[in-house]
Design an enzyme around this catalytic site. Structure first.
Site, short mmCIF file in Angstrom:
data_model
loop_
_atom_site.label_atom_id
_atom_site.label_comp_id
_atom_site.label_asym_id
_atom_site.label_seq_id
_atom_site.Cartn_x
_atom_site.Cartn_y
_atom_site.Cartn_z
N LYS A 53 -45.48 -2.10 76.33
CA LYS A 53 -44.02 -2.31 76.28
C LYS A 53 -43.64 -3.03 74.99
O LYS A 53 -42.69 -2.65 74.31
CB LYS A 53 -43.56 -3.07 77.54
CG LYS A 53 -43.63 -2.18 78.78
CD LYS A 53 -43.47 -2.93 80.09
CE LYS A 53 -43.74 -1.97 81.26
NZ LYS A 53 -43.67 -2.60 82.57
N GLN A 97 -43.36 -8.58 84.88
CA GLN A 97 -44.33 -7.54 85.22
C GLN A 97 -44.84 -7.70 86.66
O GLN A 97 -45.21 -8.78 87.08
CB GLN A 97 -45.51 -7.61 84.22
CG GLN A 97 -46.54 -6.51 84.40
CD GLN A 97 -45.96 -5.11 84.17
OE1 GLN A 97 -45.23 -4.87 83.22
NE2 GLN A 97 -46.29 -4.18 85.05
N ASP A 120 -35.20 -3.47 84.57
CA ASP A 120 -36.06 -2.78 85.54
C ASP A 120 -35.23 -2.20 86.69
O ASP A 120 -35.73 -1.40 87.48
CB ASP A 120 -37.09 -3.76 86.11
CG ASP A 120 -38.47 -3.57 85.51
OD1 ASP A 120 -38.72 -2.51 84.92
OD2 ASP A 120 -39.29 -4.50 85.64
#
Ligand code: NAD
Length: 292
Positions: A53, A97, A120
């Site tokens: 990422k 994460q 997200d």
């Protein structure tokens, strides 16, 4: 039937080149999109995902912060960092994460992310916006990437029966919401571990999205001739012929299924490459929305 292989690497590259233009335009206006990626603990797979990422941010010339916190970080410390990132004007997207260590309450952490920076798409405010079909909200990256693949190949969804196998908040449910929305107009069935006669149900599908986490579960008996199959699964299976001793397979038995399909995604190289491209897309969108 000769299937068309859906090339996720190629579509992701084209999404990234469009994003590059948008990023350059934002920079010309004095705005540099910024993403903060937070990793708690030392899970090896998570470290790889976080690394990819941050690398994507660097390649596209956007600002990034990588926070690697020790496994013993407390819930309070993590929430404190989230608040700091919420207030940081250089940061437009925040990602924690998954999965965090077991002592961290992931849902409670997500509730602390400013929904305008929740790239997200996990915050309840964004889940609601997805259901409400509010274009300002953020949609989880993997299902968003699946929709991009369908669009890139001109695959019609209107009036089609889509069966989504899996009901997670990361893939299955948002995928079903995107397919049923008025700009896609599919008729959607969500299947899960308690669904009866899954092969029979899947045989009624024009489009199958497999997001289960069970290696090669979807076999030829699940697929009707001409179906479109999107395979979200990423599973490691032992393979002594490979230097690493394993290989990655999807939730679909690709070899058994491919000749029945009109379109199919391979694993790797199908849905996978889209996820990071859509994360950058969400970060650019957040930057646009926060700086207008
Ligand atoms: P999850 O474990 O949260 O959800 C799996 C779902 O599958 C559950 O809803 C469960 O009800 C359903 N299921 C389990 N067994 C079943 C069965 N026998 N029949 C029917 N349904 C069954 O998983 P997830 O996070 O949604 O991920 C699914 C897969 O997608 C995994 O392989 C994961 O690694 C992969 N994934 C890939 C990406 C990507 O970037 N390509 C992103 C996220 C997840």
């Amino acid at each position: 039937m000769t299937p068309t292989l859906i090339d996720g690497k190629e579509v992701a590259a084209s999404v990234r080149s469009k994003l590059q233009q948008e990023i350059d335009e934002l920079k010309a206006q004095g705005h540099i999109p910024g993403l903060a990626v937070v990793l708690v603990g030392e899970d090896p797979a998570s470290q790889v995902y976080v690394g990819s990422k941050v690398k994507a941010c660097e390649e596209l010339g956007i600002y990034s912060q990588k926070w690697t916190l020790p496994a013993e970080t407390t819930q309070e410390e993590l929430v404190q960092l989230i608040h700091q990132l919420n207030a940081d004007e250089r940061i437009h997207g925040i990602l924690v994460q998954s999965p965090p260590p077991p002592h961290i309450d992931e849902e409670a952490v997500i509730l602390n992310i400013d929904p305008r920076k929740d790239v997200d798409g996990f915050h309840p405010a964004n889940v609601a916006r997805l259901v409400l079909e509010d274009a300002e909200g953020f949609v989880p990256c993997t299902p968003l990437g699946c929709m991009e693949l369908l669009k890139a190949y001109g695959i019609e969804t209107a009036g089609k029966h889509a069966v989504v196998i899996g009901r997670s908040m990361i893939v299955g449910k948002p995928m079903a919401n995107l397919l049923v929305a008025k700009n896609a107009n599919a008729t959607v069935t969500i299947a899960h571990s308690r669904t009866r006669d899954l092969p029979g149900l899947c045989r009624t599908a024009d489009i199958i999205v497999a997001a289960v986490g069970r290696p090669e579960m979807v076999t030829a008996e699940y697929v009707k001739d001409g179906a479109v199959v999107l395979d979200v699964g990423i599973n490691r299976i032992a393979d002594e012929t490979r230097p690493r001793g394993y290989r990655i397979v999807g939730d679909v038995d690709f070899e058994a299924v491919k000749d029945k399909c009109s379109y199919i995604t391979p694993v790797p190289g199908g849905v996978g490459p889209m996820t990071i491209a859509m994360l950058i897309a969400n970060t650019v969108k957040a930057c646009r929305q926060l700086t207008r």
